[in-house]
Write an enzyme that holds these catalytic residues in place. Structure first.
Site, mmCIF file in Angstrom:
data_model
loop_
_atom_site.group_PDB
_atom_site.id
_atom_site.type_symbol
_atom_site.label_atom_id
_atom_site.label_comp_id
_atom_site.label_asym_id
_atom_site.label_seq_id
_atom_site.Cartn_x
_atom_site.Cartn_y
_atom_site.Cartn_z
ATOM 1 N N SER A 155 0.833 -1.209 0.000
ATOM 2 C CA SER A 155 0.000 0.000 0.000
ATOM 3 C C SER A 155 0.862 1.252 0.000
ATOM 4 O O SER A 155 1.972 1.264 0.555
ATOM 5 C CB SER A 155 -0.908 0.009 1.233
ATOM 6 O OG SER A 155 -1.518 1.265 1.414
ATOM 7 N N TYR B 8 -2.600 -0.219 9.942
ATOM 8 C CA TYR B 8 -2.763 -0.776 8.600
ATOM 9 C C TYR B 8 -1.459 -0.643 7.809
ATOM 10 O O TYR B 8 -0.973 -1.606 7.206
ATOM 11 C CB TYR B 8 -3.902 -0.060 7.868
ATOM 12 C CG TYR B 8 -3.992 -0.409 6.402
ATOM 13 C CD1 TYR B 8 -4.452 -1.657 5.999
ATOM 14 C CD2 TYR B 8 -3.617 0.498 5.416
ATOM 15 C CE1 TYR B 8 -4.529 -1.994 4.647
ATOM 16 C CE2 TYR B 8 -3.701 0.179 4.070
ATOM 17 C CZ TYR B 8 -4.151 -1.062 3.698
ATOM 18 O OH TYR B 8 -4.227 -1.398 2.369
#
Length: 342
Positions: A143, A168
């Site tokens: 990501s 995350y």
């Protein structure tokens, strides 16, 4: 080629399965169909792939597509340490695309263990299965969030990514390190993709393009964080899938330290100011947004901006869909009877 695609009921996973099935690969799609967002969207995507489950997928049962003879789907979790190895033993996958993960930056602040279970425990389970099954190439989702609060732009793969601002992001950085270690220890070949904000038809309803569309069409205010002073590198789904498939077909070379592992940014390399994005979406939807200006949210970053030079140079990836074109396609889908959330 026999390919496992995890996260198959997700946004990127759905399009990836469709692309691979249409080009003739044998594809097994896997997803746990969790309720992080409305499962009607996940079942709708599966239905588009010929998996008509009517909102009731049974665990660990393979379902054959009615549209693609070379595509099947199974509901399974990465964390299942009994079922996943059996799946690998049965199908003997050549290559694996891991798009399954607990998604969302803000949600990770409220539900940390969902990220530990899926993104760390589940990913470790997948790595073990790939190594024990002699998988040729693992492509996995990282990501853009790994860049944290970096102020140097555009973000490059060589930049420091040791300062995540959300759990995350930390799990995605951990995935890169875990994959790299398996490549060194066991000869696995793996490629990580740092995705930048992806949008398009069938997109995730927790992300700005869909959130804004829903609110704007209902005449409700949209939440504009950091008072609109943000930038995002929006990337249309077709460009993303083109990059994924090109990467899947290109096994990384073994480096001098005896590991075949690499990481790429995959984005549009054309960041857009949030207020300009909203104006373009207003045009696409034919409505004017009611804006509620709010401060920056915990875990968010000011901007994302991908340098895709490495991916362009080594894979031949060149994003081609401009924001106005992509948002027009997304808006047409959103207002159509294809959208299960209307």
């Amino acid at each position: 080629m026999k390919v496992l695609v995890t996260g198959a009921a997700g946004f990127i996973g759905y399009y990836t399965c469709k692309r691979l099935a249409e080009r003739g690969d044998t594809v097994i799609g896997m997803d746990n169909i969790n309720n992080y967002y409305d499962v009607r969207l996940k079942y709708g995507r599966l239905n588009e792939l010929g998996i008509g489950l009517n909102g009731d997928a049974k665990w660990n049962v393979t379902v054959q597509s009615s549209l693609y003879s070379n595509f099947s789907f199974i509901r399974m979790s990465l964390e299942d340490r009994e079922a996943l190895p059996k799946l690998f033993a049965e199908y003997k996958f050549d290559r694996v695309i891991n798009l399954a993960a607990q998604a969302g930056v803000r949600y990770s602040i409220e539900n940390p263990f969902a990220y530990i279970d899926s993104n760390l425990v589940g990913f470790a389970n997948l790595l073990e299965c790939c190594r024990n099954s002699n998988v040729e190439h693992l492509v996995y989702a990282s990501s853009s969030s790994v860049y944290g609060g970096n102020t140097k732009t555009p973000f490059e793969e060589t930049d420091n990514v040791d300062n995540p601002v959300s759990l995350y992001a930390a799990t995605k950085k951990a995935n890169e390190l875990m994959a790299s270690s398996y490549c060194k220890l066991y000869g696995l070949k793996a490629t990580g993709l740092r995705f930048f904000t992806v949008y398009g038809p069938w997109g995730r309803p927790d992300m700005a393009p869909m959130l804004f569309s829903r609110a704007m069409l209902k005449g409700e205010p949209i939440k504009v964080f950091n008072n609109g002073d943000m930038m995002r590198d929006f990337t249309y789904i077709d460009d993303i899938v083109e990059g994924i498939v090109r990467v899947l077909d290109t096994i990384p070379a073994v480096t001098l330290d005896n590991r075949a592992h690499t990481v790429y940014n995959i984005g549009c390399s054309n960041p857009v100011k949030l207020m300009d994005f909203i104006a373009t979406l207003e045009t696409a939807l034919g409505v004017t947004a009611v804006k509620e200006f709010l401060p920056m949210q915990q875990g968010d970053v000011y901007q994302t901006y991908a340098s895709t030079k490495k991916l362009e140079r080594e894979i031949g990836y060149t994003p081609s869909v401009m924001l106005a074109t992509g948002l027009k396609k997304m808006a047409e889908w959103y207002k159509s009877d294809k959208n299960p959330l209307l």
